[in-house]
Design a protein around this motif. Structure first.
Motif, short mmCIF file in Angstrom:
data_model
loop_
_atom_site.label_atom_id
_atom_site.label_comp_id
_atom_site.label_asym_id
_atom_site.label_seq_id
_atom_site.Cartn_x
_atom_site.Cartn_y
_atom_site.Cartn_z
N ARG A 189 0.83 -1.21 0.00
CA ARG A 189 0.00 0.00 0.00
C ARG A 189 0.87 1.26 0.00
O ARG A 189 0.58 2.22 -0.71
N ALA A 190 1.95 1.26 0.79
CA ALA A 190 2.82 2.43 0.85
C ALA A 190 3.48 2.69 -0.50
O ALA A 190 3.56 3.83 -0.97
N VAL A 191 3.95 1.63 -1.15
CA VAL A 191 4.61 1.80 -2.45
C VAL A 191 3.60 2.28 -3.49
O VAL A 191 3.89 3.19 -4.29
N LEU A 192 2.40 1.68 -3.51
CA LEU A 192 1.38 2.10 -4.47
C LEU A 192 0.96 3.55 -4.24
O LEU A 192 0.68 4.29 -5.20
N THR A 193 0.91 3.97 -2.97
CA THR A 193 0.53 5.36 -2.68
C THR A 193 1.52 6.33 -3.29
O THR A 193 1.15 7.33 -3.92
N HIS A 194 2.81 6.05 -3.12
CA HIS A 194 3.82 6.94 -3.70
C HIS A 194 3.81 6.87 -5.23
O HIS A 194 4.07 7.88 -5.91
N LEU A 195 3.51 5.71 -5.79
CA LEU A 195 3.43 5.60 -7.25
C LEU A 195 2.27 6.43 -7.79
O LEU A 195 2.42 7.15 -8.78
N ALA A 196 1.11 6.33 -7.15
CA ALA A 196 -0.08 7.02 -7.65
C ALA A 196 -0.01 8.52 -7.43
O ALA A 196 -0.48 9.30 -8.28
N LEU A 197 0.57 8.94 -6.31
CA LEU A 197 0.51 10.36 -5.91
C LEU A 197 1.86 11.04 -5.97
O LEU A 197 1.98 12.18 -5.52
N GLY A 198 2.86 10.38 -6.54
CA GLY A 198 4.21 10.95 -6.52
C GLY A 198 4.33 12.29 -7.21
O GLY A 198 5.16 13.13 -6.82
N VAL A 199 3.53 12.53 -8.24
CA VAL A 199 3.64 13.81 -8.97
C VAL A 199 2.82 14.91 -8.33
O VAL A 199 2.96 16.08 -8.70
N GLU A 200 1.95 14.57 -7.35
CA GLU A 200 1.03 15.57 -6.80
C GLU A 200 1.75 16.76 -6.15
O GLU A 200 1.43 17.91 -6.46
N PRO A 201 2.73 16.54 -5.26
CA PRO A 201 3.41 17.71 -4.69
C PRO A 201 4.21 18.49 -5.71
O PRO A 201 4.32 19.72 -5.63
N TRP A 202 4.76 17.79 -6.71
CA TRP A 202 5.50 18.51 -7.75
C TRP A 202 4.56 19.38 -8.59
O TRP A 202 4.90 20.52 -8.93
N ALA A 204 1.89 20.73 -7.58
CA ALA A 204 1.53 21.89 -6.75
C ALA A 204 2.58 22.99 -6.89
O ALA A 204 2.26 24.17 -7.03
N VAL A 205 3.86 22.61 -6.86
CA VAL A 205 4.94 23.59 -7.04
C VAL A 205 4.91 24.16 -8.45
O VAL A 205 4.97 25.38 -8.65
N LEU A 206 4.80 23.29 -9.44
CA LEU A 206 4.90 23.73 -10.84
C LEU A 206 3.70 24.55 -11.28
O LEU A 206 3.83 25.43 -12.13
N GLU A 207 2.53 24.28 -10.70
CA GLU A 207 1.32 25.02 -11.05
C GLU A 207 1.06 26.19 -10.12
O GLU A 207 0.08 26.92 -10.30
N GLY A 208 1.93 26.39 -9.12
CA GLY A 208 1.75 27.50 -8.19
C GLY A 208 0.58 27.31 -7.25
O GLY A 208 -0.07 28.28 -6.86
N ALA A 209 0.30 26.05 -6.88
CA ALA A 209 -0.82 25.76 -5.98
C ALA A 209 -0.31 25.47 -4.57
O ALA A 209 0.90 25.39 -4.34
N THR A 210 -1.22 25.30 -3.63
CA THR A 210 -0.83 24.97 -2.27
C THR A 210 -0.44 23.50 -2.19
O THR A 210 -0.89 22.67 -2.99
N SER A 211 0.40 23.15 -1.22
CA SER A 211 0.86 21.78 -1.07
C SER A 211 -0.29 20.87 -0.68
O SER A 211 -1.13 21.24 0.15
N PRO A 212 -0.37 19.66 -1.26
CA PRO A 212 -1.44 18.73 -0.91
C PRO A 212 -1.22 18.16 0.49
O PRO A 212 -0.08 18.08 0.96
N PRO A 213 -2.27 17.76 1.18
CA PRO A 213 -2.11 17.13 2.50
C PRO A 213 -1.50 15.75 2.37
O PRO A 213 -1.49 15.14 1.30
N GLU A 214 -0.97 15.22 3.47
CA GLU A 214 -0.46 13.86 3.48
C GLU A 214 -1.61 12.90 3.18
O GLU A 214 -2.71 13.04 3.73
N PRO A 215 -1.38 11.88 2.33
CA PRO A 215 -2.50 11.05 1.89
C PRO A 215 -3.03 10.10 2.96
O PRO A 215 -4.21 9.75 2.95
N GLY A 216 -2.19 9.66 3.90
CA GLY A 216 -2.65 8.68 4.88
C GLY A 216 -2.91 7.33 4.22
O GLY A 216 -2.35 7.02 3.16
N ASP A 217 -3.75 6.50 4.84
CA ASP A 217 -4.09 5.19 4.29
C ASP A 217 -5.23 5.34 3.29
O ASP A 217 -6.38 5.58 3.66
#
Length: 316
Positions: A189-202, A204-217
Motif C-alpha cells: 500500500r505504501a509503495v502504491l501510494t507513492h506511485l499514484a501520488l508521486g507527482v502531486e506535490p511537484w 503543486a509547485v509547478l502550477e503555483g498551488a498549495t501543497s497537498p495534504p499527506e494522503p494517509g491510508d
C-alpha cells in the motif's frame, strides 16, 4: 564581479522578496550584506536592482491574487502600498490598465516584462526562466517514458484492486526506503501510494498551488482514481515544457527550509527515476501476494502493445 552561485542567488531573492523586509536596508540585513553590496550583487546576477525586482514581483503577485478573486484593498496592502489609489497608479503603469480591468486568469498572464526571467508563480513559488541558454530538448523519448510510466502504474493499481488489507499492509520489505524524506515503504500500500501520488506535490509547485495534504491510508480504488486525475496534468506539463524548450528553467519552492530551487529537467528526471524503482518493487510485492499476471514492464514491449509501431517497423 562574478555572479553569485545558484544557492546564493536563491538566498538573495528570499531576502529581497520577504514580506517583512520592504525597504532596501531590511533586505540587505536579511542577506547579511550592506545595501551597497546587495544592490551590486543582485544587479549583476539579474540585471535588476533589488527594489525594482521586489516591486515588479509583488505587482505580479497582486495580479495573480486579483485574478483569483482577492479584493483590491487587501492586495494593495499586501503589496506594500499605503492606499488603493497609489497601488492602482503603480498597477496601471506596469500593466497598462487598472486592476479592475484585469483579464481572467491564464497561465503566466500575470507576468510583467523582466530582464532575468524571474517571475511570481504561485503562493510559495518563484519561476526562474533560463533565458537563451537552453538544454537540448529531450524529444519524443521523454514523452514516451512518461506515458509508459503512467500506463504501468495504472496496470499495477488495477492488479492490486482485489487484494485485501492483509495483503496490502503486510510488511514485505522491512526497512525499505526509496528516499530519506518519504519515510519507510515496507508495504505494498505504501509503495502504491507513492506511485499514484508521486507527482502531486511537484504539480503543486509547478502550477503555483498549495501543497497537498499527506494522503494517509488510501484505498487502491481511490489511488487509481487520483492517478487518473493527476496523470493528464503531469503529461500536459511535460509537453508544455518540451514545446517551450524550457528544461533549463527553474522554480524556487519557498516552502522548503531554506528555499530550494529545482530545474524543470531535474523534476522530470526525479519523478521518472524513483517511479521506475517503485514499480519494480511493487511487482515483487505483488508476486509475493500471489498476483503474477502483470504486463511486462519493458518499454519496448509496452510501446508495441500500445500499437505505436507502424507497418514499416518505425516507431511513431
Amino acid at each position: 564581479m562574478p555572479a553569485p552561485s545558484p544557492d546564493r542567488l536563491v538566498a538573495l531573492l528570499d531576502a529581497v522578496l520577504a514580506d517583512e523586509r520592504p525597504r532596501l536596508g531590511d533586505m540587505a540585513a536579511g542577506a547579511h550584506l550592506s545595501a551597497f553590496h546587495l544592490s551590486r550583487q543582485l544587479s549583476a546576477a539579474t540585471g535588476e536592482p533589488p527594489v525594482a525586482l521586489r516591486r515588479r514581483v509583488l505587482l505580479e503577485r497582486a495580479a495573480w491574487q486579483l485574478q483569483r478573486g482577492a479584493r483590491v484593498t487587501d492586495v494593495a496592502l499586501a503589496a506594500g502600498y499605503d492606499s488603493v489609489d497609489g497601488f492602482a497608479r503603480a498597477f496601471g503603469r506596469a500593466f497598462g490598465h487598472p486592476p479592475s480591468q484585469l483579464p481572467p486568469a491564464v497561465e503566466r498572464g500575470h507576468w510583467l516584462p523582466a530582464p532575468n526571467g524571474i517571475h511570481f508563480h504561485g503562493p510559495s513559488v518563484l519561476y526562474v526562466a533560463a533565458g537563451e541558454a537552453r538544454e537540448h530538448p529531450a524529444g519524443d523519448v521523454l514523452e514516451m517514458l512518461v506515458r509508459h510510466d503512467i500506463d504501468d502504474v495504472r496496470a499495477l493499481l488495477r492488479a492490486s484492486r482485489l487484494l485485501g488489507p492483509q495483503a496490502l499492509d503486510a510488511v514485505r520489505m522491512p526497512g525499505h526506503r526509496v528516499t530519506d524524506w518519504h519515510g519507510p515503504e515496507e508495504t505494498l500500500r505504501a509503495v502504491l501510494t507513492h506511485l499514484a501520488l508521486g507527482v502531486e506535490p511537484w504539480l503543486a509547485v509547478l502550477e503555483g498551488a498549495t501543497s497537498p495534504p499527506e494522503p494517509g491510508d488510501v484505498s487502491v480504488a481511490d489511488l487509481l482514481e487520483r492517478h487518473e486525475e493527476l496523470s493528464p496534468r503531469w503529461l500536459a506539463w511535460v509537453r508544455d515544457v518540451q514545446r517551450r524548450s524550457a528544461w533549463g528553467d527553474a522554480v524556487v519552492d519557498a516552502l522548503c527550509e531554506p528555499p530550494e530551487s529545482f530545474r524543470l529537467g531535474q523534476v522530470a528526471s526525479h519523478v521518472l527515476t524513483f517511479s521506475t524503482q517503485r514499480r519494480h518493487v511493487a511487482r515483487w510485492m505483488l508476486g509475493r501476494a500471489g498476483v503474477t499476471d502483470l504486463p511486462d514492464p519493458d518499454p519496448i514491449l509496452w510501446h508495441r502493445r500500445a500499437g505505436h509501431d507502424d507497418p514499416r517497423g518505425l516507431h511513431r
